[in-house]
Design a protein around this motif. Structure first.
Motif, short mmCIF file in Angstrom:
data_model
loop_
_atom_site.label_atom_id
_atom_site.label_comp_id
_atom_site.label_asym_id
_atom_site.label_seq_id
_atom_site.Cartn_x
_atom_site.Cartn_y
_atom_site.Cartn_z
N TYR A 1 0.81 -1.22 0.00
CA TYR A 1 0.00 0.00 0.00
C TYR A 1 0.84 1.28 0.00
O TYR A 1 0.33 2.37 -0.21
CB TYR A 1 -0.90 0.02 1.26
CG TYR A 1 -0.18 -0.42 2.53
CD1 TYR A 1 0.60 0.47 3.26
CD2 TYR A 1 -0.27 -1.72 2.99
CE1 TYR A 1 1.27 0.07 4.41
CE2 TYR A 1 0.40 -2.14 4.13
CZ TYR A 1 1.17 -1.25 4.83
OH TYR A 1 1.84 -1.64 5.96
N GLY B 1 10.02 7.20 9.78
CA GLY B 1 10.67 6.96 8.51
C GLY B 1 10.54 5.53 8.05
O GLY B 1 10.03 4.66 8.77
N ARG C 1 2.03 0.73 13.79
CA ARG C 1 0.67 0.25 13.51
C ARG C 1 0.68 -1.25 13.28
O ARG C 1 1.57 -1.75 12.59
CB ARG C 1 0.13 0.96 12.28
CG ARG C 1 -0.19 2.43 12.51
CD ARG C 1 -0.83 2.99 11.27
NE ARG C 1 -1.26 4.35 11.45
CZ ARG C 1 -1.92 5.04 10.53
NH1 ARG C 1 -2.23 4.48 9.36
NH2 ARG C 1 -2.29 6.27 10.75
N GLU D 1 -1.48 -2.70 11.58
CA GLU D 1 -1.99 -2.70 10.19
C GLU D 1 -3.24 -3.55 10.01
O GLU D 1 -4.17 -3.13 9.35
CB GLU D 1 -0.94 -3.10 9.15
CG GLU D 1 0.41 -2.36 9.25
CD GLU D 1 0.35 -0.85 8.99
OE1 GLU D 1 -0.75 -0.33 8.69
OE2 GLU D 1 1.39 -0.18 9.11
N MET E 1 -5.13 1.12 8.81
CA MET E 1 -5.77 1.97 7.80
C MET E 1 -7.24 1.55 7.66
O MET E 1 -7.53 0.35 7.63
CB MET E 1 -5.06 1.81 6.46
CG MET E 1 -3.64 2.32 6.47
SD MET E 1 -2.80 2.01 4.92
CE MET E 1 -2.58 0.25 5.01
N PRO F 1 -7.73 6.87 6.95
CA PRO F 1 -8.17 6.15 5.74
C PRO F 1 -7.00 5.69 4.89
O PRO F 1 -5.99 6.39 4.78
CB PRO F 1 -8.99 7.21 4.99
CG PRO F 1 -8.47 8.52 5.49
CD PRO F 1 -8.06 8.29 6.92
N ILE G 1 -5.38 5.49 1.41
CA ILE G 1 -5.50 6.28 0.18
C ILE G 1 -4.50 5.69 -0.81
O ILE G 1 -3.32 5.52 -0.47
CB ILE G 1 -5.17 7.77 0.44
CG1 ILE G 1 -6.04 8.34 1.57
CG2 ILE G 1 -5.34 8.58 -0.85
CD1 ILE G 1 -5.66 9.76 2.01
N LEU H 1 3.27 8.97 1.04
CA LEU H 1 2.80 7.61 1.29
C LEU H 1 1.61 7.29 0.41
O LEU H 1 1.35 6.14 0.08
CB LEU H 1 2.39 7.47 2.76
CG LEU H 1 3.42 7.92 3.81
CD1 LEU H 1 2.86 7.76 5.21
CD2 LEU H 1 4.71 7.13 3.64
N1 SAM Z 1 8.21 2.36 8.61
C1 SAM Z 1 7.41 2.64 9.75
C2 SAM Z 1 6.36 1.59 9.95
O1 SAM Z 1 6.19 0.73 9.08
O2 SAM Z 1 5.71 1.59 11.00
C3 SAM Z 1 6.77 4.01 9.74
C4 SAM Z 1 6.44 4.60 8.42
S1 SAM Z 1 4.99 3.96 7.64
C5 SAM Z 1 4.98 4.88 6.15
C6 SAM Z 1 3.69 4.76 8.62
C7 SAM Z 1 2.26 4.35 8.32
O3 SAM Z 1 1.80 4.94 7.12
C8 SAM Z 1 2.00 2.89 8.11
O4 SAM Z 1 1.89 2.25 9.34
C9 SAM Z 1 0.69 2.87 7.30
O5 SAM Z 1 -0.42 2.50 8.09
C10 SAM Z 1 0.60 4.30 6.79
N2 SAM Z 1 0.43 4.29 5.32
C11 SAM Z 1 1.30 3.80 4.41
N3 SAM Z 1 0.76 3.87 3.18
C12 SAM Z 1 -0.47 4.41 3.30
C13 SAM Z 1 -1.52 4.70 2.38
N4 SAM Z 1 -1.40 4.41 1.09
N5 SAM Z 1 -2.65 5.26 2.86
C14 SAM Z 1 -2.76 5.55 4.17
N6 SAM Z 1 -1.82 5.28 5.09
C15 SAM Z 1 -0.67 4.71 4.67
#
Ligand code: SAM
Ligand code: FES
Length: 362
Positions: free
Chosen positions: A71, A110, A163, A165, A204, A234, A236, A310
């Protein structure tokens, strides 16, 4: 009283429902159940936190990641993503600027970037703590070893956001590559808890393959784990991921779940996320009015903001930190809430409580 409203009242009373009852509460939701949930969630939050909203300064320290979550816009396979990494000095400068702006919590987030090994990341944590001893540091750097989490905790990290997830193993496998596992995710959360971090889980809303059943499991997990923080927003789609064609999660369901989570675990620190503000111009305000009590203005340098994408059309990528803080302060004011200068720890009975919050029965 009809079945669904009695479930809402049971939840407010017991802070717990059976798995099948969570399913019903979601499946048969309607305007009436949403309104009752919202009212009860906001009432209990007012009793605990008054009209205070906590802010967290989010510093997006790297978009380099070894993982390939299906995602995520900064997944390793996305060759269109322009990669960056802030230097330790840049990160510390962001925290200095944030301190001046009234932030007392910094969230270092990050991708899983091996540059940020224990030595480097621990050094940054120590330095920020040395400069701003009245601040809390939250890390959100993904899955690491027990030894690493322990070392970072010893360096002064207070909180960790990871998270979960999804609390459904099969669903987890559909969102992640084979190299990642549900078991390890859950193990990390338990280890963080054991090390004395304030822990945040979350998911999410509307992620691909999510169902009422998987959501009910998420809620049961939150009920049992009782995280200090819970990040939900949400899903996205990002145009350069395998999930590019999936629809976004909705404002309506996200707000509904925010209210439920507030009632499951009344003191939880619950952010109204940037993703919610991305799918609706008033999303963050509506999140607060559904029971959330945290907002996370961006403190990253404007030069890298757009690169931490993201998902498509992420908001707040052009504003300076001071503007982001001011914007959110005004937004909160417009709905009758005050952004406060505070570490914003979770309410516990051991805290010195104001006479109002001391009278809350949780
Ligand atoms: N790398 C760390 C981790 O995995 O916990 C922190 C960064 S990660 C980008 C943070 C959060 O962004 C993820 O836990 C995910 O739930 C959220 N995220 C990633 N892609 C997303 C998307 N397409 N839409 C909404 N939330 C998103
Ligand atoms: Fe690593 Fe998203 S895949 S942060």
């Amino acid at each position: 009283m009809n079945r669904i409203l009695s479930l809402v009242n049971k939840l407010a009373d017991k802070h717990s429902l059976e798995l099948s009852e969570y399913e019903e509460l979601i499946e048969f939701r309607n305007d009436e159940s949403a309104k009752l949930l919202r009212t009860l969630a906001v009432n209990i939050r007012h009793k605990i936190y008054g009209h205070d909203i906590y802010i967290r300064g989010l510093i997006e320290i790297t978009n380099i990641c070894k993982n390939d979550c299906l995602y995520c816009g900064i997944r390793k396979s996305n060759t269109n993503c322009e990669r960056y990494r802030l230097s330790p000095d840049e990160i510390i400068a962001c925290s200095d600027e944030g301190y001046e702006l009234g932030f007392r919590t910094f969230v270092l987030q990050g991708g899983e970037d091996s540059f940020f090994d224990d030595n480097i990341l621990g050094g940054i944590v120590r330095e920020i703590k040395a400069r701003h001893s009245d601040c809390a540091i939250t890390l959100s750097m993904g899955e690491r070893s027990y030894e690493s989490y322990k070392y970072l905790r010893d360096c002064g990290a207070d909180r960790y956001l990871l998270r979960h997830e999804t609390a459904d193993r099969d669903h987890y496998m559909k969102l992640h590559p084979q190299s990642m596992s549900y078991d390890n995710r859950m193990k990390c959360l338990r280890e963080l808890r054991g090390l004395g971090y304030q822990v945040g889980c979350g998911f999410m809303v509307g992620s691909p393959f999510q169902t009422v059943k998987t959501l009910a499991r998420d809620l049961k997990f939150i009920e049992e784990f009782k995280p200090e923080m819970c990040g939900i927003g949400p899903f996205i789609a990002h145009k350069d991921t395998p999930f590019r064609d999936y629809p976004s999660g909705t404002l309506e369901l996200t707000c509904y779940l925010l209210s439920i989570i507030r009632l499951i675990h009344p003191p939880v620190l619950l952010p109204s996320t940037t993703a919610l503000g991305t799918i609706n111009p008033l999303g963050r305000e509506k999140g607060i009015m559904s029971g959330a009590n945290v907002v996370m203005p961006n403190l990253s340098p404007v030069s890298v903001r757009k690169k931490y994408e993201l998902y498509d059309n992420k908001i707040c990528t052009g504003e300076e930190s001071a503007q982001c803080r001011e914007c959110l302060t005004q937004r909160m004011k417009s709905i009758g809430y005050n952004v406060v200068i505070s570490r914003g720890d979770i309410y516990t009975f051991t805290h010195e409580a104001s006479s109002e919050s001391a009278s809350v029965t949780l």
